[in-house]
Design an enzyme around this catalytic site. Structure first.
Site, PDB file in Angstrom:
ATOM      1  N   GLU A 296     -15.437  80.771  -2.716  1.00 57.07           N
ATOM      2  CA  GLU A 296     -14.260  81.518  -2.296  1.00 57.07           C
ATOM      3  C   GLU A 296     -12.982  80.775  -2.706  1.00 57.07           C
ATOM      4  O   GLU A 296     -12.968  80.067  -3.692  1.00 57.07           O
ATOM      5  CB  GLU A 296     -14.328  81.757  -0.783  1.00 57.07           C
ATOM      6  CG  GLU A 296     -15.461  82.684  -0.347  1.00 57.07           C
ATOM      7  CD  GLU A 296     -15.257  84.140  -0.764  1.00 57.07           C
ATOM      8  OE1 GLU A 296     -14.105  84.526  -1.046  1.00 57.07           O
ATOM      9  OE2 GLU A 296     -16.251  84.889  -0.789  1.00 57.07           O
ATOM     10  N   VAL A 297     -11.933  80.926  -1.918  1.00 62.96           N
ATOM     11  CA  VAL A 297     -10.645  80.328  -2.253  1.00 62.96           C
ATOM     12  C   VAL A 297     -10.584  78.881  -1.765  1.00 62.96           C
ATOM     13  O   VAL A 297     -11.126  78.543  -0.712  1.00 62.96           O
ATOM     14  CB  VAL A 297      -9.486  81.143  -1.631  1.00 62.96           C
ATOM     15  CG1 VAL A 297      -9.585  81.178  -0.104  1.00 62.96           C
ATOM     16  CG2 VAL A 297      -8.125  80.597  -2.074  1.00 62.96           C
TER      17      VAL A 297
ATOM     18  N   ALA B 107     -14.324  68.547  -5.097  1.00 59.34           N
ATOM     19  CA  ALA B 107     -13.018  68.034  -4.681  1.00 59.34           C
ATOM     20  C   ALA B 107     -13.213  67.254  -3.384  1.00 59.34           C
ATOM     21  O   ALA B 107     -13.767  67.776  -2.419  1.00 59.34           O
ATOM     22  CB  ALA B 107     -12.024  69.169  -4.473  1.00 59.34           C
TER      23      ALA B 107
ATOM     24  N   CYS C 267     -12.723  78.117   1.543  1.00 58.76           N
ATOM     25  CA  CYS C 267     -14.115  78.424   1.178  1.00 58.76           C
ATOM     26  C   CYS C 267     -14.679  79.586   1.985  1.00 58.76           C
ATOM     27  O   CYS C 267     -15.902  79.767   2.053  1.00 58.76           O
ATOM     28  CB  CYS C 267     -15.007  77.187   1.324  1.00 58.76           C
ATOM     29  SG  CYS C 267     -14.453  75.793   0.318  1.00 58.76           S
TER      30      CYS C 267
END
Length: 228
Positions: A89-90, A168, A184
């Protein structure tokens, strides 16, 4: 005769270019990854590569990510936003977060995406352990947590068994940018950083430990490379 189940890296260590960079725009790093990936698709004998860097503030969405997890109007916000080909996701990148992009050919390791994701998690868990932090996996969720707080995110893309995108690790970033999204897509889990447990920690020292952990987990020997 019983066939061997060992992967190539269990009998032969791979060589891997290590690109240590500081602050690079997301668009430049994205193009760089795609170039390295295509080169290895065209010529599978090339050495693997690992890029370690930081990004200026930027939001990225996976190819199937839902805008429901973005709390601002992408067209009017002024934030830098990219939709990319990774899964997930983001998420948010910013200085103080150590980003790693492995460009490796899984045909030399194991052609198993679940295995690869677990290996990336193991790299982050080993780094956290150096600092006395216990990194945890959560059932059915990709990433690494410390005391229920997510400090490591992972999102990958694999083409013809060559990888791009990656992980990350929040070392000492300003976390306020995460308030603009549901990171996420996980609404009930907080995002944190190593600095919450280790005040004053510096990204550069973690960068060194991460390279060591990656080499151990993936059984590679690094070749320092300065080309961009």
């Amino acid at each position: 005769m019983i066939a061997s189940t060992k992967t190539l890296t269990e009998t032969h260590r791979r060589c891997c270019y290590l690109y240590n960079r500081e602050l690079i725009s997301y668009s430049l790093a994205w193009d760089w990854q795609k170039k390295l990936l295509q080169e290895r698709i065209d010529n599978p004998s090339l050495h693997d590569a690992l890029i370690l860097l930081e990004h200026p503030p930027v939001y990225t969405l996976g190819q199937g990510a839902s805008l429901d997890f973005v709390k601002f109007d992408i067209d009017k916000s002024g934030f830098e936003v990219y939709r990319v080909e990774r899964g997930g996701e983001v998420t948010y990148h910013c200085p103080g977060q150590l980003v790693g992009y492995p460009i490796i050919n899984l045909r030399y390791y194991r052609q198993d995406l679940h295995w690869y994701l677990r290996q990336l998690e193991e790299v982050l868990i080993k780094v956290l352990a150096v600092y006395g932090l216990k990194g945890d996996r959560l059932n059915r969720l990709t990433g690494v947590w410390v005391e229920g707080v997510k400090v490591g995110a992972i999102g990958i893309k694999v083409s013809r068994w060559v990888t791009m995108h990656g992980f990350a690790l929040n070392v000492c970033p300003d976390l306020t940018g995460f308030e603009q999204i549901v990171p996420c897509g996980i609404a009930d889990k907080a995002v944190g950083s190593m600095a919450q447990w280790i005040p004053g920690i510096k990204l550069e020292e973690v960068r060194t430990q991460l390279a060591v952990a990656f080499a151990e987990v993936f059984r590679v020997d690094f070749i320092e490379n300065q080309e961009l």
